[in-house]
Write a protein that holds these residues in place. Structure first.
Motif, PDB file in Angstrom:
ATOM      1  N   VAL A  60      40.509  52.045  37.623  1.00 27.55           N
ATOM      2  CA  VAL A  60      41.597  51.093  38.113  1.00 27.55           C
ATOM      3  C   VAL A  60      43.226  52.179  37.243  1.00 27.55           C
ATOM      4  O   VAL A  60      42.640  50.911  36.321  1.00 27.55           O
ATOM      5  CB  VAL A  60      41.756  50.488  38.512  1.00 27.55           C
ATOM      6  N   GLY A  63      47.369  50.509  39.243  1.00 24.04           N
ATOM      7  CA  GLY A  63      46.775  50.264  41.069  1.00 24.04           C
ATOM      8  C   GLY A  63      46.283  50.732  41.706  1.00 24.04           C
ATOM      9  O   GLY A  63      45.753  50.185  43.033  1.00 24.04           O
ATOM     10  N   ILE A  94      43.920  50.231  45.170  1.00 24.27           N
ATOM     11  CA  ILE A  94      43.096  49.313  45.142  1.00 24.27           C
ATOM     12  C   ILE A  94      43.414  48.009  46.438  1.00 24.27           C
ATOM     13  O   ILE A  94      41.620  47.571  46.506  1.00 24.27           O
ATOM     14  CB  ILE A  94      42.547  48.630  43.835  1.00 24.27           C
ATOM     15  N   ASP A  95      44.820  47.474  46.529  1.00 24.04           N
ATOM     16  CA  ASP A  95      44.700  46.426  47.330  1.00 24.04           C
ATOM     17  C   ASP A  95      44.206  47.768  48.276  1.00 24.04           C
ATOM     18  O   ASP A  95      43.870  46.744  49.793  1.00 24.04           O
ATOM     19  CB  ASP A  95      45.835  46.288  47.938  1.00 24.04           C
ATOM     20  N   ARG A  98      39.653  46.115  49.223  1.00 24.39           N
ATOM     21  CA  ARG A  98      39.219  45.150  49.036  1.00 24.39           C
ATOM     22  C   ARG A  98      38.043  45.277  50.350  1.00 24.39           C
ATOM     23  O   ARG A  98      36.791  44.634  49.605  1.00 24.39           O
ATOM     24  CB  ARG A  98      39.509  44.209  49.388  1.00 24.39           C
ATOM     25  N   ARG A 130      32.576  49.694  43.627  1.00 25.64           N
ATOM     26  CA  ARG A 130      33.135  48.449  43.388  1.00 25.64           C
ATOM     27  C   ARG A 130      33.730  47.646  42.565  1.00 25.64           C
ATOM     28  O   ARG A 130      34.441  47.137  42.147  1.00 25.64           O
ATOM     29  CB  ARG A 130      32.331  47.523  44.789  1.00 25.64           C
ATOM     30  N   ILE A 133      36.451  48.404  40.962  1.00 31.47           N
ATOM     31  CA  ILE A 133      37.745  47.869  41.421  1.00 31.47           C
ATOM     32  C   ILE A 133      37.764  46.119  41.522  1.00 31.47           C
ATOM     33  O   ILE A 133      38.620  45.578  41.026  1.00 31.47           O
ATOM     34  CB  ILE A 133      37.639  48.048  42.487  1.00 31.47           C
ATOM     35  N   GLU A 134      36.973  45.698  41.324  1.00 29.82           N
ATOM     36  CA  GLU A 134      36.651  44.170  40.985  1.00 29.82           C
ATOM     37  C   GLU A 134      36.772  43.767  39.389  1.00 29.82           C
ATOM     38  O   GLU A 134      37.360  43.220  39.186  1.00 29.82           O
ATOM     39  CB  GLU A 134      35.680  43.968  41.268  1.00 29.82           C
ATOM     40  N   SER A 135      36.385  44.339  38.735  1.00 30.94           N
ATOM     41  CA  SER A 135      37.278  44.320  37.009  1.00 30.94           C
ATOM     42  C   SER A 135      38.346  44.576  37.043  1.00 30.94           C
ATOM     43  O   SER A 135      38.715  44.039  36.209  1.00 30.94           O
ATOM     44  CB  SER A 135      36.143  45.335  36.051  1.00 30.94           C
ATOM     45  N   SER A 136      39.447  45.091  37.855  1.00 32.47           N
ATOM     46  CA  SER A 136      40.607  45.804  37.553  1.00 32.47           C
ATOM     47  C   SER A 136      41.253  44.200  37.768  1.00 32.47           C
ATOM     48  O   SER A 136      42.520  44.023  37.511  1.00 32.47           O
ATOM     49  CB  SER A 136      41.012  47.250  37.751  1.00 32.47           C
ATOM     50  N   ARG A 137      40.477  43.493  38.337  1.00 32.72           N
ATOM     51  CA  ARG A 137      41.445  41.996  38.843  1.00 32.72           C
ATOM     52  C   ARG A 137      41.498  40.728  38.179  1.00 32.72           C
ATOM     53  O   ARG A 137      40.853  41.051  36.984  1.00 32.72           O
ATOM     54  CB  ARG A 137      40.987  41.894  40.333  1.00 32.72           C
TER      55      ARG A 137
END
Length: 137
Positions: A60, A63, A94-95, A98, A130, A133-137
């Protein structure tokens, strides 16, 4: 096309036509960037759930989901599935991703057309995406 667009496109086809579409998509997989082509593909990027050697680079940036992948030309179904995922999701915010489904093949009406091995491979591909994506939050 988005994954939703592909789901609508494939919904009206029978399994044979769906598979022909997937094989045609094999030619649309973008080549790896020059820096990734210059070095040996790292085992850490190999999608272990795929029997065919598929390599996925997922990150990511700003964003956006950035994807690059490599799959052998001699495996057009696998390459086509990878191309569908990469071209549909690459550079998407990425939003908006989800609720990315792990069971993508059901959404695309491909579960009856593909064997369990390929289904597991696609699930592995989606898990890696996934995770990025989750690691970027």
């Amino acid at each position: 096309m988005t994954l939703n667009d592909w789901a609508l496109e494939l919904a009206d086809l029978d399994d044979r036509d769906r598979m022909e579409t997937i094989v045609e998509l094999a030619e649309t997989l973008p080549p790896l960037s020059a820096d990734k082509q210059a070095a040996p593909l790292p085992e850490s990027c190999r999608v272990q759930e795929c029997q065919t050697p598929v390599y996925l680079f997922a990150e990511v940036r700003d964003g956006l989901l950035i994807l690059e992948a490599d799959a052998p030309r001699k495996s057009p179904i696998v390459r086509g599935l990878v191309a569908l995922v990469v071209t549909s999701l690459n550079q998407q915010p990425i939003d908006q991703l989800r609720d990315l489904p792990l069971d993508l093949l059901e959404k695309l009406h491909l579960t009856t057309a593909l064997g369990m091995t390929r289904q597991q491979g696609v699930r592995g591909l989606m898990q890696r995406i996934r995770h990025a994506i989750e690691s970027s939050r």
